[in-house]
Design an enzyme around this catalytic site. Structure first.
Site, PDB file in Angstrom:
ATOM      1  N   SER A  65     105.085 109.926 -89.877  1.00 25.02           N
ATOM      2  CA  SER A  65     103.846 110.174 -90.811  1.00 25.02           C
ATOM      3  C   SER A  65     103.229 108.790 -91.021  1.00 25.02           C
ATOM      4  O   SER A  65     102.520 108.365 -89.934  1.00 25.02           O
ATOM      5  CB  SER A  65     104.358 110.573 -91.965  1.00 25.02           C
ATOM      6  OG  SER A  65     103.373 111.261 -92.730  1.00 25.02           O
ATOM      7  N   ASP A 105      96.087 100.376 -81.778  1.00 18.26           N
ATOM      8  CA  ASP A 105      94.594 100.252 -81.322  1.00 18.26           C
ATOM      9  C   ASP A 105      93.761  99.095 -81.627  1.00 18.26           C
ATOM     10  O   ASP A 105      92.825  98.806 -80.746  1.00 18.26           O
ATOM     11  CB  ASP A 105      94.082 101.475 -81.992  1.00 18.26           C
ATOM     12  CG  ASP A 105      94.714 102.905 -81.715  1.00 18.26           C
ATOM     13  OD1 ASP A 105      95.295 102.750 -80.429  1.00 18.26           O
ATOM     14  OD2 ASP A 105      94.777 103.970 -82.173  1.00 18.26           O
ATOM     15  N   LYS A 142     105.178 113.037 -86.377  1.00 21.17           N
ATOM     16  CA  LYS A 142     104.700 114.027 -87.395  1.00 21.17           C
ATOM     17  C   LYS A 142     103.431 113.677 -87.877  1.00 21.17           C
ATOM     18  O   LYS A 142     102.809 112.580 -88.488  1.00 21.17           O
ATOM     19  CB  LYS A 142     105.515 113.656 -88.538  1.00 21.17           C
ATOM     20  CG  LYS A 142     105.420 114.676 -89.531  1.00 21.17           C
ATOM     21  CD  LYS A 142     104.650 114.470 -90.794  1.00 21.17           C
ATOM     22  CE  LYS A 142     104.652 115.530 -91.731  1.00 21.17           C
ATOM     23  NZ  LYS A 142     103.553 115.414 -92.719  1.00 21.17           N
TER      24      LYS A 142
END
Length: 324
Positions: free
Chosen positions: A78, A89, A104
């Protein structure tokens, strides 16, 4: 916590998110924002929405700009995955861990079934009808890919015994699928070291590591033993169980460093312990676990390479300025 570390002039920070099941979405956006200037951290999208909603860090201040690694495993889920994905990124740091995080990537809301306003206190005399949890949205990385099902694949993958458990989201036959949306606009971090070079060095070291090669072989052998038919001959069954226990014991020993790391508290935390014997004992156990943590050792090696490369680049830059 970062301020405490900076006060002691640390050269690198390791964010350990192993076993971290997540937490508050707005909080993780603020946390990731401590390491970058500003920009989107995560995207969320409802099924029928035409455009995703971007959750952004709007503060241009960077609390920490030095070398950073993020440790993850199968149970990093999560919000932990959002943090690791954002750091990856933005190329802000290097993610290290098992083949992928939990996966998740969905947003739920718990809705009371009792009539009336969701936030109204129920009447003690009326029957409590319970609640229903609805999945309303999906998380997406700023590169457009969902964290659902696939999770986050670390830059440096380390063999992990918990691969055997098959406990990730993708191991659930009814899990929602992976998909992707448009990439958000963001500017990757510019560092004074080569991420690709550091990852390549780390993976090469792992391939040559006798310990991690042994761990991989042990994991494969145990996996085969757990997935085969049991013999009906009692003596043969007992022998196989004995061999399995020996293999697990050998695997446990492989996970501990032969030479302990030097681990200590920052001064602020040391002072906070005071004379509380319970806190002191718990802290001692915590430090002892870290001292023999083979995964932490690998993360430290990566951090050290980042520091070394960064110093070389800085020295060359200073030399060029002096020559000019």
């Amino acid at each position: 916590e970062i301020e405490k570390l900076k006060a002691e002039k640390v050269e690198g920070i390791i964010m350990d998110l192993r076993g971290n099941g997540g937490g508050s979405l707005p909080e993780v956006v603020r946390m990731a924002g401590l390491f970058i200037e500003d920009g989107p951290i995560c995207q969320v999208k409802e099924r029928d929405a035409t455009k995703p909603q971007q959750l952004k860090d709007r503060d241009k201040n960077v609390l920490y700009s030095g070398p950073l690694t993020v440790m993850v495993d199968e149970f990093s889920a999560s919000a932990s995955e959002i943090f690791a994905a954002a750091i990856q990124d933005y190329k802000r740091g290097i993610v290290i861990g098992s083949s992928s995080t939990y996966g998740k990537g969905t947003v739920q809301r718990t809705i009371p079934l009792n009539p009336g306003n969701d936030f109204q206190l129920s009447n003690d005399k009326s029957e409590d009808l319970g609640t229903i949890k609805l999945t309303l949205q999906k998380f997406y990385r700023i590169n457009g890919g969902s964290t659902q099902l696939n999770g986050v694949t670390p830059d440096v993958v380390i063999p992990d015994r918990y691969e055997l458990l098959k406990a990730r989201e993708k191991d659930n036959p009814t899990a929602l699928s992976w998909d992707e949306i448009s990439k958000a606009e963001y500017k990757p971090w510019t560092s004074n070291y080569s991420d690709a070079n550091i990852v390549q060095q780390a993976q090469a070291q792992l391939k040559k590591s006798e310990v991690f090669n042994n761990i991989t072989e042990q994991i494969k052998w145990i996996d085969k033993q757990n997935d085969k038919n049991y013999p009906l001959n009692l003596n043969k069954y007992k022998q196989e169980q004995k061999d399995l226990k020996i293999a697990y014991k050998q695997l446990d020993s492989l996970y501990k460093l032969n030479k302990s790391l030097v681990v200590k508290n920052v001064r602020a935390d040391e002072n906070a312990l005071g004379s509380d014997s319970t806190k002191i004992e718990k802290n001692k156990q915590f430090l002892n676990r870290l001292k023999t943590d083979i995964y932490l050792d690998e993360s430290i090696k990566v951090i050290n390479t980042m520091i070394k490369q960064g110093s070389v680049v800085m020295n060359k830059s200073v030399e060029a300025k002096l020559n000019n």
